[in-house]
Motif scaffolding. Structure first.
Motif, PDB file in Angstrom:
ATOM      1  N   HIS A  54      82.035   0.560  43.737  1.00 48.66           N
ATOM      2  CA  HIS A  54      81.689   0.447  42.326  1.00 48.66           C
ATOM      3  C   HIS A  54      82.947   0.512  41.469  1.00 48.66           C
ATOM      4  O   HIS A  54      83.902   1.209  41.791  1.00 48.66           O
ATOM      5  N   GLY A  55      82.925  -0.255  40.381  1.00 49.49           N
ATOM      6  CA  GLY A  55      84.093  -0.391  39.519  1.00 49.49           C
ATOM      7  C   GLY A  55      83.928   0.322  38.196  1.00 49.49           C
ATOM      8  O   GLY A  55      82.913   0.163  37.513  1.00 49.49           O
ATOM      9  N   THR A  56      84.938   1.079  37.811  1.00 43.05           N
ATOM     10  CA  THR A  56      84.867   1.854  36.576  1.00 43.05           C
ATOM     11  C   THR A  56      84.912   0.973  35.328  1.00 43.05           C
ATOM     12  O   THR A  56      84.486   1.391  34.262  1.00 43.05           O
ATOM     13  N   ARG A  57      85.411  -0.263  35.460  1.00 45.75           N
ATOM     14  CA  ARG A  57      85.509  -1.168  34.309  1.00 45.75           C
ATOM     15  C   ARG A  57      84.533  -2.335  34.395  1.00 45.75           C
ATOM     16  O   ARG A  57      84.750  -3.375  33.796  1.00 45.75           O
ATOM     17  N   GLY A  75      76.717  -0.291  40.302  1.00 50.31           N
ATOM     18  CA  GLY A  75      78.035  -0.918  40.395  1.00 50.31           C
ATOM     19  C   GLY A  75      79.080  -0.210  39.560  1.00 50.31           C
ATOM     20  O   GLY A  75      80.263  -0.532  39.637  1.00 50.31           O
ATOM     21  N   VAL A  76      78.656   0.755  38.757  1.00 50.46           N
ATOM     22  CA  VAL A  76      79.565   1.572  37.940  1.00 50.46           C
ATOM     23  C   VAL A  76      79.509   3.027  38.379  1.00 50.46           C
ATOM     24  O   VAL A  76      80.536   3.671  38.583  1.00 50.46           O
ATOM     25  N   ASP A  77      78.296   3.548  38.540  1.00 48.17           N
ATOM     26  CA  ASP A  77      78.093   4.970  38.807  1.00 48.17           C
ATOM     27  C   ASP A  77      77.867   5.314  40.276  1.00 48.17           C
ATOM     28  O   ASP A  77      77.898   6.486  40.636  1.00 48.17           O
ATOM     29  N   GLY A  78      77.587   4.329  41.106  1.00 52.67           N
ATOM     30  CA  GLY A  78      77.219   4.595  42.487  1.00 52.67           C
ATOM     31  C   GLY A  78      75.748   4.956  42.568  1.00 52.67           C
ATOM     32  O   GLY A  78      75.031   4.967  41.570  1.00 52.67           O
ATOM     33  N   TYR A  93      88.189  -1.206  38.907  1.00 59.44           N
ATOM     34  CA  TYR A  93      87.984  -2.655  38.946  1.00 59.44           C
ATOM     35  C   TYR A  93      86.992  -3.076  37.874  1.00 59.44           C
ATOM     36  O   TYR A  93      86.122  -2.314  37.467  1.00 59.44           O
ATOM     37  N   SER A  94      87.110  -4.343  37.487  1.00 58.95           N
ATOM     38  CA  SER A  94      86.070  -4.980  36.693  1.00 58.95           C
ATOM     39  C   SER A  94      85.077  -5.611  37.670  1.00 58.95           C
ATOM     40  O   SER A  94      85.117  -5.330  38.872  1.00 58.95           O
TER      41      SER A  94
END
Length: 158
Positions: A54-57, A75-78, A93-94
């Motif tokens: 998962h990507g933080t951006r 995809g952001v938080d898991g 990542y974006s």
């Protein structure tokens, strides 16, 4: 390997068709709900192991729930599930930066090549609990604005 809407298709197919089975799955830019029931699917052997990156951006994974029903921010938080065969890793990542050759060689190939002790398939009466449903409020709001605009234009044309 599933990305973005492919994760949605894969996840819903696994819930709907219990006979679909995979050895390993790699998810990136996932839009499945964070409460997706990986624990049930992994425990019954429908999937042997899952890697969720998962990507933080990731703008799209952050905002998809406003537009597409029954999606989420995995995809952001898991995922909220903790299961030893669910591997999760966060990257700065974006949405689509996972497809770099160096990233695939460093993370995906070792994951896919590593052997596992197989988990036997057990068709159980335990049906996975469906993730919480989401409503795409932004989509409904946009539709309402469009309808109001068309109605106003028709009214002014009279």
């Amino acid at each position: 390997i599933a990305h973005s809407f492919g994760t949605y298709i894969l996840g819903n197919a696994l819930l709907r068709y219990e006979y679909i089975r995979f050895n390993k799955i790699v998810l990136c830019g996932s839009i499945l709900p964070v409460d997706y029931p990986w624990d049930v699917l992994l425990d019954r052997g429908q999937v042997q192991q899952v890697r969720n990156e998962h990507g933080t951006r990731d703008f799209w994974a952050k905002n998809v729930t406003h537009v597409v029903a029954d999606t989420g921010r995995s995809g952001v938080d898991g995922f909220s599930t903790t299961q030893p065969r669910l591997i999760q890793e966060s990257f700065d990542y974006s949405h689509s930066e996972y497809f770099d050759q160096g990233h695939m060689a460093a993370y995906w190939i070792p994951f896919l090549e590593k052997s596992l002790a197989p988990v036997s398939w057990s068709s159980s009466s335990a049906t996975p609990k469906a993730p919480a449903r989401t409503r795409p409020l932004a989509l409904w709001a946009a539709a309402l604005v469009l309808i109001a605009t068309v109605a106003a234009a028709l009214f002014l044309a009279l």
